[in-house]
Write a protein that holds these residues in place. Structure first.
Motif, PDB file in Angstrom:
ATOM      1  N   LYS A  23      19.539   3.237   3.605  1.00 67.16           N
ATOM      2  CA  LYS A  23      18.438   2.290   3.481  1.00 67.16           C
ATOM      3  C   LYS A  23      17.859   2.051   4.873  1.00 67.16           C
ATOM      4  O   LYS A  23      18.596   1.942   5.854  1.00 67.16           O
ATOM      5  CB  LYS A  23      18.901   0.947   2.907  1.00 67.16           C
ATOM      6  N   LEU A  24      16.554   1.953   4.925  1.00 69.94           N
ATOM      7  CA  LEU A  24      15.909   1.594   6.173  1.00 69.94           C
ATOM      8  C   LEU A  24      16.299   0.171   6.570  1.00 69.94           C
ATOM      9  O   LEU A  24      16.531  -0.675   5.699  1.00 69.94           O
ATOM     10  CB  LEU A  24      14.389   1.659   5.999  1.00 69.94           C
ATOM     11  N   HIS A  25      16.315  -0.096   7.855  1.00 68.95           N
ATOM     12  CA  HIS A  25      16.546  -1.456   8.331  1.00 68.95           C
ATOM     13  C   HIS A  25      15.469  -2.376   7.763  1.00 68.95           C
ATOM     14  O   HIS A  25      14.287  -2.074   7.845  1.00 68.95           O
ATOM     15  CB  HIS A  25      16.515  -1.492   9.862  1.00 68.95           C
ATOM     16  N   ASP A  26      15.852  -3.470   7.164  1.00 72.16           N
ATOM     17  CA  ASP A  26      14.940  -4.471   6.596  1.00 72.16           C
ATOM     18  C   ASP A  26      13.874  -3.812   5.729  1.00 72.16           C
ATOM     19  O   ASP A  26      12.695  -4.162   5.785  1.00 72.16           O
ATOM     20  CB  ASP A  26      14.305  -5.299   7.716  1.00 72.16           C
ATOM     21  N   GLU A  27      14.302  -2.865   4.925  1.00 73.03           N
ATOM     22  CA  GLU A  27      13.393  -2.030   4.138  1.00 73.03           C
ATOM     23  C   GLU A  27      12.346  -2.831   3.354  1.00 73.03           C
ATOM     24  O   GLU A  27      11.154  -2.570   3.444  1.00 73.03           O
ATOM     25  CB  GLU A  27      14.209  -1.145   3.198  1.00 73.03           C
ATOM     26  N   GLU A  28      12.793  -3.789   2.592  1.00 72.28           N
ATOM     27  CA  GLU A  28      11.863  -4.549   1.759  1.00 72.28           C
ATOM     28  C   GLU A  28      10.928  -5.407   2.608  1.00 72.28           C
ATOM     29  O   GLU A  28       9.718  -5.456   2.369  1.00 72.28           O
ATOM     30  CB  GLU A  28      12.606  -5.415   0.738  1.00 72.28           C
ATOM     31  N   GLY A  29      11.469  -6.076   3.619  1.00 73.23           N
ATOM     32  CA  GLY A  29      10.643  -6.902   4.491  1.00 73.23           C
ATOM     33  C   GLY A  29       9.584  -6.099   5.224  1.00 73.23           C
ATOM     34  O   GLY A  29       8.426  -6.517   5.334  1.00 73.23           O
ATOM     35  N   VAL A  30       9.981  -4.940   5.729  1.00 73.28           N
ATOM     36  CA  VAL A  30       9.034  -4.075   6.436  1.00 73.28           C
ATOM     37  C   VAL A  30       7.930  -3.634   5.489  1.00 73.28           C
ATOM     38  O   VAL A  30       6.745  -3.657   5.840  1.00 73.28           O
ATOM     39  CB  VAL A  30       9.760  -2.875   7.088  1.00 73.28           C
ATOM     40  N   MET A  31       8.283  -3.259   4.269  1.00 74.11           N
ATOM     41  CA  MET A  31       7.253  -2.823   3.317  1.00 74.11           C
ATOM     42  C   MET A  31       6.311  -3.975   2.931  1.00 74.11           C
ATOM     43  O   MET A  31       5.104  -3.764   2.810  1.00 74.11           O
ATOM     44  CB  MET A  31       7.887  -2.195   2.080  1.00 74.11           C
ATOM     45  N   VAL A  32       6.839  -5.159   2.769  1.00 72.86           N
ATOM     46  CA  VAL A  32       5.977  -6.320   2.476  1.00 72.86           C
ATOM     47  C   VAL A  32       4.976  -6.508   3.616  1.00 72.86           C
ATOM     48  O   VAL A  32       3.781  -6.752   3.385  1.00 72.86           O
ATOM     49  CB  VAL A  32       6.826  -7.591   2.249  1.00 72.86           C
ATOM     50  N   ARG A  33       5.435  -6.365   4.852  1.00 73.28           N
ATOM     51  CA  ARG A  33       4.547  -6.548   6.002  1.00 73.28           C
ATOM     52  C   ARG A  33       3.532  -5.407   6.119  1.00 73.28           C
ATOM     53  O   ARG A  33       2.365  -5.632   6.477  1.00 73.28           O
ATOM     54  CB  ARG A  33       5.366  -6.739   7.274  1.00 73.28           C
ATOM     55  N   ILE A  34       3.940  -4.179   5.810  1.00 76.72           N
ATOM     56  CA  ILE A  34       2.995  -3.054   5.821  1.00 76.72           C
ATOM     57  C   ILE A  34       1.920  -3.261   4.753  1.00 76.72           C
ATOM     58  O   ILE A  34       0.731  -3.043   5.014  1.00 76.72           O
ATOM     59  CB  ILE A  34       3.736  -1.711   5.666  1.00 76.72           C
ATOM     60  N   VAL A  35       2.317  -3.689   3.572  1.00 76.84           N
ATOM     61  CA  VAL A  35       1.340  -3.975   2.511  1.00 76.84           C
ATOM     62  C   VAL A  35       0.380  -5.078   2.970  1.00 76.84           C
ATOM     63  O   VAL A  35      -0.838  -4.992   2.749  1.00 76.84           O
ATOM     64  CB  VAL A  35       2.052  -4.342   1.189  1.00 76.84           C
ATOM     65  N   SER A  36       0.891  -6.089   3.619  1.00 79.89           N
ATOM     66  CA  SER A  36       0.047  -7.173   4.122  1.00 79.89           C
ATOM     67  C   SER A  36      -0.948  -6.652   5.159  1.00 79.89           C
ATOM     68  O   SER A  36      -2.140  -7.005   5.123  1.00 79.89           O
ATOM     69  CB  SER A  36       0.906  -8.285   4.721  1.00 79.89           C
ATOM     70  N   LEU A  37      -0.481  -5.818   6.083  1.00 79.74           N
ATOM     71  CA  LEU A  37      -1.379  -5.222   7.079  1.00 79.74           C
ATOM     72  C   LEU A  37      -2.487  -4.428   6.393  1.00 79.74           C
ATOM     73  O   LEU A  37      -3.664  -4.526   6.766  1.00 79.74           O
ATOM     74  CB  LEU A  37      -0.610  -4.287   8.017  1.00 79.74           C
ATOM     75  N   LEU A  38      -2.107  -3.642   5.410  1.00 81.23           N
ATOM     76  CA  LEU A  38      -3.071  -2.830   4.673  1.00 81.23           C
ATOM     77  C   LEU A  38      -4.114  -3.717   3.995  1.00 81.23           C
ATOM     78  O   LEU A  38      -5.320  -3.451   4.080  1.00 81.23           O
ATOM     79  CB  LEU A  38      -2.339  -1.967   3.644  1.00 81.23           C
ATOM     80  N   ASN A  39      -3.663  -4.781   3.360  1.00 90.71           N
ATOM     81  CA  ASN A  39      -4.592  -5.698   2.693  1.00 90.71           C
ATOM     82  C   ASN A  39      -5.539  -6.368   3.689  1.00 90.71           C
ATOM     83  O   ASN A  39      -6.736  -6.514   3.427  1.00 90.71           O
ATOM     84  CB  ASN A  39      -3.836  -6.738   1.869  1.00 90.71           C
ATOM     85  N   LYS A  40      -5.003  -6.768   4.843  1.00 90.56           N
ATOM     86  CA  LYS A  40      -5.845  -7.394   5.868  1.00 90.56           C
ATOM     87  C   LYS A  40      -6.884  -6.399   6.397  1.00 90.56           C
ATOM     88  O   LYS A  40      -8.050  -6.757   6.587  1.00 90.56           O
ATOM     89  CB  LYS A  40      -4.987  -7.916   7.030  1.00 90.56           C
ATOM     90  N   ALA A  41      -6.445  -5.161   6.635  1.00 89.20           N
ATOM     91  CA  ALA A  41      -7.373  -4.140   7.137  1.00 89.20           C
ATOM     92  C   ALA A  41      -8.479  -3.878   6.116  1.00 89.20           C
ATOM     93  O   ALA A  41      -9.663  -3.833   6.467  1.00 89.20           O
ATOM     94  CB  ALA A  41      -6.618  -2.855   7.466  1.00 89.20           C
ATOM     95  N   ARG A  42      -8.093  -3.721   4.866  1.00 87.71           N
ATOM     96  CA  ARG A  42      -9.088  -3.453   3.817  1.00 87.71           C
ATOM     97  C   ARG A  42     -10.080  -4.617   3.688  1.00 87.71           C
ATOM     98  O   ARG A  42     -11.278  -4.404   3.558  1.00 87.71           O
ATOM     99  CB  ARG A  42      -8.396  -3.202   2.494  1.00 87.71           C
ATOM    100  N   SER A  43      -9.573  -5.848   3.731  1.00 90.89           N
ATOM    101  CA  SER A  43     -10.452  -7.022   3.616  1.00 90.89           C
ATOM    102  C   SER A  43     -11.455  -7.091   4.766  1.00 90.89           C
ATOM    103  O   SER A  43     -12.580  -7.563   4.581  1.00 90.89           O
ATOM    104  CB  SER A  43      -9.628  -8.311   3.598  1.00 90.89           C
ATOM    105  N   ALA A  44     -11.045  -6.610   5.930  1.00 87.49           N
ATOM    106  CA  ALA A  44     -11.914  -6.656   7.105  1.00 87.49           C
ATOM    107  C   ALA A  44     -12.806  -5.419   7.228  1.00 87.49           C
ATOM    108  O   ALA A  44     -13.631  -5.349   8.144  1.00 87.49           O
ATOM    109  CB  ALA A  44     -11.062  -6.806   8.360  1.00 87.49           C
ATOM    110  N   GLY A  45     -12.606  -4.439   6.348  1.00 85.93           N
ATOM    111  CA  GLY A  45     -13.379  -3.207   6.448  1.00 85.93           C
ATOM    112  C   GLY A  45     -12.901  -2.296   7.566  1.00 85.93           C
ATOM    113  O   GLY A  45     -13.638  -1.420   8.025  1.00 85.93           O
ATOM    114  N   THR A  46     -11.670  -2.504   8.000  1.00 86.41           N
ATOM    115  CA  THR A  46     -11.081  -1.689   9.066  1.00 86.41           C
ATOM    116  C   THR A  46     -10.627  -0.354   8.495  1.00 86.41           C
ATOM    117  O   THR A  46      -9.951  -0.335   7.462  1.00 86.41           O
ATOM    118  CB  THR A  46      -9.872  -2.434   9.686  1.00 86.41           C
TER     119      THR A  46
END
Length: 174
Positions: A23-46
């Motif tokens: 298992k990756l270190h903090d696998e679930e937490g890291v994925m939650v944060r990556i999804v959040s980054l993706l959502n923020k980027a998409r919302s900003a048109g990045t």
């Protein structure tokens, strides 16, 4: 960030989540944060740029393990760069595509801290990009000498302030 920014997601592929005994270190937490980054980027048109490792075995093009994680499925228009090495710029069109888009700044997250993420961050810096490494949105596996968490901490310490600014996911805005 002072220029035009892109979110660079490195090797967030199904293979990373397919090992029965690893298992990756903090696998679930890291994925939650990556999804959040993706959502923020998409919302900003990045622009979002996916880096997809492509080589033999579990990263063979077309295999289920080669696919980008279904939690962050690319949308039409997202840039997907396949890479054959740890460096997302080496033997790829990444630099040319970023230049075409006018990108000067990169927000970097993904897998694996000590391999593709480290190498790509250093190369981006060397090519003149302003980089932010999202310190809690990259991960790796334990190895014979260090835990995944220790590897992440080490790479944050080595890359941060030298090759990239360090920000927590909650501090990143586009």
């Amino acid at each position: 960030m002072s220029g035009k920014t892109a979110l660079l997601l490195i090797d967030v592929q199904e293979a990373m989540f397919s090992y029965p005994d690893l298992k990756l270190h903090d696998e679930e937490g890291v994925m939650v944060r990556i999804v959040s980054l993706l959502n923020k980027a998409r919302s900003a048109g990045t622009p979002v740029v996916y880096i997809q490792h492509t080589e033999d075995e579990e990263y063979t093009k077309g295999l289920a393990t080669w696919q980008i994680s279904s939690r962050i499925t690319p949308l039409e228009g997202d840039l997907i760069i396949e890479k054959p090495t740890w460096d997302a710029f080496h033997r790829t069109a990444l630099h040319e595509e970023l230049q075409r888009l006018g990108i000067t700044d990169l927000v970097i997250a993904g897998m694996q801290s000590e391999f593709c993420l480290d190498t790509t961050t250093r190369r981006a810096y060397s090519l003149g990009y302003t980089c932010v490494l999202v310190k809690d949105a990259h991960s790796t596996f334990d190895n014979a000498n260090l835990t995944g968490g220790d590897i992440v901490k080490h790479h944050n310490a080595v890359l941060g302030g030298r090759f990239a600014a360090l920000l927590a996911e909650s501090e990143v805005s586009f």
